[in-house]
Design an enzyme around this catalytic site. Structure first.
Site, PDB file in Angstrom:
ATOM      1  N   GLY A   1      -2.657  -2.011  -6.738  1.00 40.90           N
ATOM      2  CA  GLY A   1      -2.161  -2.397  -8.066  1.00 40.90           C
ATOM      3  C   GLY A   1      -1.221  -1.386  -8.702  1.00 40.90           C
TER       4      GLY A   1
ATOM      5  N   GLY B   1      -9.363  -2.883  -6.134  1.00 42.48           N
ATOM      6  CA  GLY B   1      -9.025  -3.757  -7.253  1.00 42.48           C
ATOM      7  C   GLY B   1     -10.111  -3.904  -8.299  1.00 42.48           C
TER       8      GLY B   1
ATOM      9  CG  ASN C   1      -1.354  -3.173   0.361  1.00 48.68           C
ATOM     10  OD1 ASN C   1      -0.518  -4.057   0.530  1.00 48.68           O
ATOM     11  ND2 ASN C   1      -2.650  -3.324   0.615  1.00 48.68           N
ATOM     12  CD1 TRP C   2       4.059  -2.580  -3.815  1.00 47.30           C
ATOM     13  CD2 TRP C   2       5.885  -3.860  -3.581  1.00 47.30           C
ATOM     14  NE1 TRP C   2       5.121  -1.882  -4.333  1.00 47.30           N
ATOM     15  CE2 TRP C   2       6.252  -2.640  -4.203  1.00 47.30           C
ATOM     16  CE3 TRP C   2       6.875  -4.812  -3.326  1.00 47.30           C
ATOM     17  CZ2 TRP C   2       7.567  -2.358  -4.575  1.00 47.30           C
ATOM     18  CZ3 TRP C   2       8.189  -4.528  -3.703  1.00 47.30           C
ATOM     19  CH2 TRP C   2       8.526  -3.316  -4.319  1.00 47.30           C
ATOM     20  CE  LYS C   3      -4.217  -4.733  -2.320  1.00 45.33           C
ATOM     21  NZ  LYS C   3      -5.616  -4.754  -2.697  1.00 45.33           N
TER      22      LYS C   3
ATOM     23  CG  HIS D   1      -6.012  -4.264   3.275  1.00 47.28           C
ATOM     24  ND1 HIS D   1      -6.813  -5.081   2.510  1.00 47.28           N
ATOM     25  CD2 HIS D   1      -5.623  -3.253   2.460  1.00 47.28           C
ATOM     26  CE1 HIS D   1      -6.891  -4.585   1.288  1.00 47.28           C
ATOM     27  NE2 HIS D   1      -6.177  -3.477   1.226  1.00 47.28           N
TER      28      HIS D   1
ATOM     29  CD  GLU E   1      -7.356   0.606   1.233  1.00 46.02           C
ATOM     30  OE1 GLU E   1      -6.569   1.007   0.359  1.00 46.02           O
ATOM     31  OE2 GLU E   1      -7.333  -0.555   1.678  1.00 46.02           O
TER      32      GLU E   1
ATOM     33  CB  SER F   1      -9.930   1.621  -8.136  1.00 47.89           C
ATOM     34  OG  SER F   1     -10.288   0.247  -8.093  1.00 47.89           O
TER      35      SER F   1
ATOM     36  CD  GLU G   1      -6.917  -7.267  -0.415  1.00 45.69           C
ATOM     37  OE1 GLU G   1      -5.698  -7.370  -0.199  1.00 45.69           O
ATOM     38  OE2 GLU G   1      -7.388  -6.591  -1.361  1.00 45.69           O
TER      39      GLU G   1
END
Ligand code: PGA
Length: 248
Positions: A230, A169, A9-11, A93, A163, A208, A95
């Site tokens: 990440g 992160g 997931n590159w966000k 997600h 998650e 993570s 976020e």
């Protein structure tokens, strides 16, 4: 037998120069490895599909609207994701749930939209830190899962990504026992809801995941892969995670 899946997931990261990184990753894959999915921002979907053509790497979006088209400025529909050639989409997600106030009902409707467009939905769930330290952690996750999933899901239409919000992160991960217990609970819920098909739905761990902790996480029976943020941005970080999954 569930196929293993390493998803990235590159966000909201990446520009056209990251296509070089994607090309490097793509060239390193063999056809007998785990499934690989990269979810770049919407601006890069078509280019990413082009870069990974005829390879074991597939491409997905990071969100979709519930409607197929219409007056929703700035949004992208599952149909539009399909139009780019991408085969999957991340839904719900934390976020999105946090930044855009998406409810379980919204997430469920988005997963239905993904299915209607024939895209694999990677549906995210997970608890906050307060919910992890409280007494009802598993019940809270189960309720979120149940309310977020569409009816009639199958292993071909749905992937669950567990998650924990506090692990995303942060460099912190649950204990291996917590991962095992949570994934086993999710598996039981999937089987309760979908019968034998619930056994075909893959469950990813996310939060993570790094080259240094992936191998241990993948030893859990009901961990079928990972959703990686990440560490998916560089082929040199993501490849050891893919290799750990292939070896598990
Ligand atoms: P992280 O993100 O790997 O950077 O913790 C995971 C995710 O949000 O999917």
């Amino acid at each position: 037998m569930r196929r293993k899946l390493a998803a990235g997931n590159w966000k909201m990261n990446g520009d056209a120069t990251l296509m070089g990184e994607l090309a490097t990753l793509t060239q390193a894959q063999s056809s007998d490895g785990p499934d690989i999915l990269i979810c770049p921002p919407a601006t890069l979907l078509a280019q990413a599909v082009q870069t990974t053509q005829n390879s074991p790497v597939s491409i997905g979006g990071q969100d979709c609207h519930t409607a197929t088209k219409g007056a929703h400025t700035g949004d992208v529909s599952a149909q539009m994701i399909k139009d780019t050639g991408a085969s999957a989409v991340i839904i719900g997600h934390s976020e999105r749930r946090g930044d855009h106030h998406e409810t379980n009902a919204d997430v469920r409707a988005k997963a239905q939209a993904a299915r209607a467009a024939g895209r694999l939905a990677v549906l995210c769930i997970g608890e906050s830190e307060a919910e992890r330290t409280g007494p009802d952690t598993l019940d809270i996750i189960a309720a979120q899962l149940d309310a977020s999933m569409p009816d009639g899901a199958t292993g071909d239409t749905l992937v669950i990504a567990y998650e924990p919000i506090w692990a995303i992160g942060t460099g912190r991960v649950p204990t291996q026992d917590q991962i095992i217990e949570t994934h086993d609970m999710i598996r039981a819920e999937l089987v309760k809801r979908f019968g034998a098909e619930g056994d075909a739905i893959r469950i990813l761990y996310g939060g993570s995941v790094k080259p240094g902790n992936a191998a241990e996480i993948f030893t859990a029976q009901n961990v079928d892969g990972a959703l990686v943020g990440g560490a998916s941005l560089k082929a040199a970080d993501f490849q050891p995670i893919i290799d750990a999954l292939a070896a598990s």
